[in-house]
Design a protein around this motif. Structure first.
Motif, PDB file in Angstrom:
ATOM      1  N   ALA A 109       0.958  -1.027   0.197  1.00 22.30           N
ATOM      2  CA  ALA A 109      -0.166  -0.083  -0.075  1.00 22.30           C
ATOM      3  C   ALA A 109       0.852   1.372  -0.078  1.00 22.30           C
ATOM      4  CB  ALA A 109      -0.894  -0.064   1.225  1.00 22.30           C
ATOM      5  N   GLU A 110       0.423   2.342  -0.807  1.00 24.75           N
ATOM      6  CA  GLU A 110       1.208   3.453  -0.678  1.00 24.75           C
ATOM      7  C   GLU A 110       0.440   4.174   0.692  1.00 24.75           C
ATOM      8  OE1 GLU A 110       3.479   4.484  -2.516  1.00 24.75           O
ATOM      9  OE2 GLU A 110       3.341   2.882  -3.998  1.00 24.75           O
ATOM     10  N   PHE A 111       1.386   4.682   1.444  1.00 27.97           N
ATOM     11  CA  PHE A 111       1.020   5.597   2.733  1.00 27.97           C
ATOM     12  C   PHE A 111       2.194   6.473   3.263  1.00 27.97           C
ATOM     13  CE2 PHE A 111       0.814   5.917   7.416  1.00 27.97           C
ATOM     14  CZ  PHE A 111      -0.392   6.248   7.443  1.00 27.97           C
ATOM     15  N   ALA A 112       1.822   7.414   3.316  1.00 21.78           N
ATOM     16  CA  ALA A 112       2.619   8.826   3.645  1.00 21.78           C
ATOM     17  C   ALA A 112       4.030   8.720   3.038  1.00 21.78           C
ATOM     18  CB  ALA A 112       2.732   8.541   5.039  1.00 21.78           C
TER      19      ALA A 112
ATOM     20  N   LEU B  25      -2.808  11.289  10.977  1.00 17.03           N
ATOM     21  CA  LEU B  25      -2.424  11.061  12.671  1.00 17.03           C
ATOM     22  C   LEU B  25      -0.948  10.957  12.410  1.00 17.03           C
ATOM     23  CD1 LEU B  25      -2.609  10.090  15.365  1.00 17.03           C
ATOM     24  CD2 LEU B  25      -2.645   7.379  14.198  1.00 17.03           C
ATOM     25  N   VAL B  26      -0.401  10.526  11.307  1.00 24.45           N
ATOM     26  CA  VAL B  26       1.106  10.817  11.110  1.00 24.45           C
ATOM     27  C   VAL B  26       1.726  12.118  11.426  1.00 24.45           C
ATOM     28  CG1 VAL B  26       2.995  10.607   9.657  1.00 24.45           C
ATOM     29  CG2 VAL B  26       1.617   8.556   9.880  1.00 24.45           C
ATOM     30  N   GLU B  27       0.879  13.171  10.505  1.00 25.75           N
ATOM     31  CA  GLU B  27       1.168  14.548  10.635  1.00 25.75           C
ATOM     32  C   GLU B  27       1.247  15.085  12.000  1.00 25.75           C
ATOM     33  OE1 GLU B  27      -1.397  15.958   7.528  1.00 25.75           O
ATOM     34  OE2 GLU B  27      -0.427  14.655   5.825  1.00 25.75           O
ATOM     35  N   ARG B  28       0.039  14.977  12.566  1.00 22.14           N
ATOM     36  CA  ARG B  28      -0.038  15.555  14.239  1.00 22.14           C
ATOM     37  C   ARG B  28       1.041  14.992  14.998  1.00 22.14           C
ATOM     38  NH1 ARG B  28      -0.497  19.012  12.483  1.00 22.14           N
ATOM     39  NH2 ARG B  28      -0.731  20.023  14.668  1.00 22.14           N
ATOM     40  N   ALA B  29       1.434  13.912  14.802  1.00 19.67           N
ATOM     41  CA  ALA B  29       2.501  13.128  15.662  1.00 19.67           C
ATOM     42  C   ALA B  29       3.870  13.738  15.231  1.00 19.67           C
ATOM     43  CB  ALA B  29       2.456  11.665  15.594  1.00 19.67           C
TER      44      ALA B  29
ATOM     45  N   VAL C 156       8.882   6.035  20.170  1.00 16.22           N
ATOM     46  CA  VAL C 156       7.534   5.941  19.457  1.00 16.22           C
ATOM     47  C   VAL C 156       7.181   4.618  19.690  1.00 16.22           C
ATOM     48  CG1 VAL C 156       6.350   5.975  17.278  1.00 16.22           C
ATOM     49  CG2 VAL C 156       8.342   7.749  17.807  1.00 16.22           C
ATOM     50  N   LEU C 157       5.922   4.559  19.935  1.00 17.99           N
ATOM     51  CA  LEU C 157       5.133   3.325  20.420  1.00 17.99           C
ATOM     52  C   LEU C 157       3.885   3.349  19.573  1.00 17.99           C
ATOM     53  CD1 LEU C 157       4.365   0.630  21.690  1.00 17.99           C
ATOM     54  CD2 LEU C 157       3.751   1.847  23.809  1.00 17.99           C
TER      55      LEU C 157
ATOM     56  N   GLY D 228       4.078   3.665  12.131  1.00 26.94           N
ATOM     57  CA  GLY D 228       5.407   3.694  12.790  1.00 26.94           C
ATOM     58  C   GLY D 228       6.383   3.908  12.066  1.00 26.94           C
ATOM     59  N   ALA D 229       6.302   2.935  10.733  1.00 23.22           N
ATOM     60  CA  ALA D 229       7.383   3.182   9.614  1.00 23.22           C
ATOM     61  C   ALA D 229       7.311   4.721   9.231  1.00 23.22           C
ATOM     62  CB  ALA D 229       7.027   2.458   8.679  1.00 23.22           C
ATOM     63  N   ALA D 230       6.154   5.325   9.104  1.00 24.32           N
ATOM     64  CA  ALA D 230       5.907   6.646   8.360  1.00 24.32           C
ATOM     65  C   ALA D 230       6.569   7.586   9.593  1.00 24.32           C
ATOM     66  CB  ALA D 230       4.459   7.243   8.240  1.00 24.32           C
ATOM     67  N   LEU D 231       6.314   7.393  10.926  1.00 24.92           N
ATOM     68  CA  LEU D 231       7.031   8.387  11.880  1.00 24.92           C
ATOM     69  C   LEU D 231       8.550   8.344  11.924  1.00 24.92           C
ATOM     70  CD1 LEU D 231       4.516   7.954  14.829  1.00 24.92           C
ATOM     71  CD2 LEU D 231       4.648   9.930  13.329  1.00 24.92           C
TER      72      LEU D 231
END
Length: 267
Positions: free
Chosen positions: A63-66, A86-90, A100-101, A111-114
């Motif tokens: 899947a393409e994500f972030a 959610l990623v952007e806000r984190a 990061v958890l 988690g990968a995106a963060l």
């Protein structure tokens, strides 16, 4: 091995099959299937799966994500584009070196995106589904992420307590009675444990909020994806744990995130 049709004929054939099966974006999906298939028999298999209603991302294996390509296997929850909010806000609350958890991590996409955006994080993730954990281990390996198999925070190492700067959770939040209303792709091909949030949709969120104070560092942040309708109730769960809470929304992506900040740092 070569395909028996010309590229143009093959594209038309695949597109027509997908369109007949009700795929709205048949042309785009045809291009993706063709790029992912290296043999005629593999293309035929993938086409049959997609026409039978299997999620496209599970069929092609990613899947393409972030901005990342997240590996997926059949039966693993497909990360939604709304979760990029959610990623952007984190990311806005984190920094290089943050612990990061990612609870209810599924494929590990969040988690990968963060890790990719923040850099140098200490990354942990957990999920109760063995298939999801295997997938997440593959996706988080480039970032040195540790993925734990077990119920919510039960399998986490004790030395994580009071050290987590960002605790993120896309926990299941669909009320049990609304599961039959989901699109067939989700209802029939994603694990119920990744979708079913209990009678009010808050059963898992309730447990995440209750667990958060054990793991959050002073000034750490808990971010939970939820629906606009459920957000006030999610916020109340966090408030009862002593967190300072705010709700953030992105109407374009129909995304809602509730953020709770622990005492001892900026909110």
């Amino acid at each position: 091995m070569s395909f028996p049709l010309s590229p143009a004929q093959l594209t038309d054939h695949v597109t027509d099959r997908l369109r007949a099966a009700g795929c709205v974006f048949a042309e785009d999906e045809a291009r993706l299937l063709l790029s992912a298939a290296d043999r005629p028999d593999r293309l035929a298999e993938m086409l049959e799966l997609r026409c039978a209603g299997h999620p496209l991302e599970q069929v092609v294996g990613f899947a393409e994500f972030a901005g990342l390509r997240i590996a997926l296997t059949p039966g693993v929850f497909v990360p939604r584009r709304r979760s990029e909010f959610l990623v952007e806000r984190a990311v806005a609350l984190g920094a290089p070196g943050t612990v990061v958890l990612d609870l209810c991590c599924g494929s590990g996409a969040i988690g990968a995106a963060l890790a990719a955006r923040l850099g140098g994080v200490e990354l942990h993730a957990a999920d109760v589904d063995p298939a999801a954990v295997a997938c997440a281990r593959r996706n988080l390996a480039p970032y040195g992420g540790a993925v734990h198999l077990g119920d919510l925070d039960a399998p986490l190492p004790a030395d994580l307590r009071a050290r987590v700067g960002l605790l993120v959770a896309n926990a299941p939040y669909v009320p049990t009675g609304e599961i039959p209303l989901l699109p067939p792709e989700a209802r029939d091909h994603e694990p119920p444990v990744a979708l079913d949030g209990g009678a009010d949709g808050l059963a898992v969120q309730r447990r995440v909020a209750a667990a958060a104070p054990r793991w959050l560092a002073p000034g750490g942040h808990l971010l939970i994806e939820t629906s606009e309708r459920q957000a006030p109730a999610t916020a109340a769960l966090m408030s009862r744990q002593g967190l300072t809470v705010r709700i953030e929304q992105d109407e374009e992506r129909d995304a809602t995130v509730v953020i709770g900040s622990s005492p001892g740092g900026p909110s």
